[in-house]
Motif scaffolding. Structure first.
Motif, PDB file in Angstrom:
ATOM      1  N   UNK A  19       0.798  -1.240   0.254  1.00 51.96           N
ATOM      2  CA  UNK A  19      -0.054   0.106  -0.058  1.00 51.96           C
ATOM      3  C   UNK A  19       0.625   1.301   0.097  1.00 51.96           C
ATOM      4  N   UNK A  20       2.108   1.164   0.039  1.00 48.51           N
ATOM      5  CA  UNK A  20       3.090   2.436   0.159  1.00 48.51           C
ATOM      6  C   UNK A  20       4.072   2.411  -0.757  1.00 48.51           C
ATOM      7  N   UNK A  21       4.186   1.539  -1.668  1.00 45.09           N
ATOM      8  CA  UNK A  21       5.180   1.548  -2.667  1.00 45.09           C
ATOM      9  C   UNK A  21       4.592   1.092  -4.242  1.00 45.09           C
ATOM     10  N   UNK A  22       5.473   1.539  -5.232  1.00 42.02           N
ATOM     11  CA  UNK A  22       5.088   1.435  -6.483  1.00 42.02           C
ATOM     12  C   UNK A  22       6.193   0.891  -7.147  1.00 42.02           C
ATOM     13  N   UNK A  79      -0.792   7.045   0.297  1.00 40.04           N
ATOM     14  CA  UNK A  79      -1.286   5.518   0.519  1.00 40.04           C
ATOM     15  C   UNK A  79      -2.167   5.035  -0.379  1.00 40.04           C
ATOM     16  N   UNK A  80      -2.121   3.678  -0.876  1.00 39.06           N
ATOM     17  CA  UNK A  80      -3.424   3.276  -1.628  1.00 39.06           C
ATOM     18  C   UNK A  80      -4.593   3.001  -0.898  1.00 39.06           C
ATOM     19  N   UNK A  85      -5.682   9.286  -3.440  1.00 37.64           N
ATOM     20  CA  UNK A  85      -5.231   8.162  -4.458  1.00 37.64           C
ATOM     21  C   UNK A  85      -5.723   8.201  -5.470  1.00 37.64           C
ATOM     22  N   UNK A  86      -5.183   8.737  -6.692  1.00 38.45           N
ATOM     23  CA  UNK A  86      -6.043   8.689  -8.124  1.00 38.45           C
ATOM     24  C   UNK A  86      -5.803   7.492  -8.973  1.00 38.45           C
TER      25      UNK A  86
END
Length: 106
Positions: A19-22, A79-80, A85-86
């Protein structure tokens, strides 16, 4: 018009890495394309930071020559699933990187 990373790749994609990284993955067509995008003089933490408006110290780049793959991870801007969050699946984060022009030898 200069070729882009997307032109040299089989696939360029992004996804959640929690939820916190791409995480973005560059699956290159061949070793020649891999050498271009894996070159630290072309794609490094500073380049990714400037494309995404993030701190270069938070960017992690993993080069995997045996697979012709470069993986790039960085913290999500929010955060996701949060109110701002878009892109809940981080499925569109890869576009600025995919459109990055490849340096030519001219």
């Amino acid at each position: 018009m200069s070729p882009t990373i997307a032109d040299l790749a089989l696939e360029v994609r992004s996804k959640n890495a929690g939820p916190f990284w791409v995480t973005m993955e560059l699956f290159m067509r061949d070793a020649a394309g891999y050498r271009i995008v894996a070159d630290e003089a072309f794609v490094d933490e500073r380049v990714v930071a400037s494309l995404y408006g993030i701190d270069a110290d938070t960017v992690r780049i993993f080069r995997i020559p045996a697979l012709n793959v470069v993986k790039i991870s960085f913290p999500r801007p929010v955060p996701q699933g949060s109110l701002r969050d878009r892109d809940i699946h981080a499925g569109q984060h890869h576009v600025p990187l995919a459109l990055l022009p490849v340096p030519t030898s001219e």
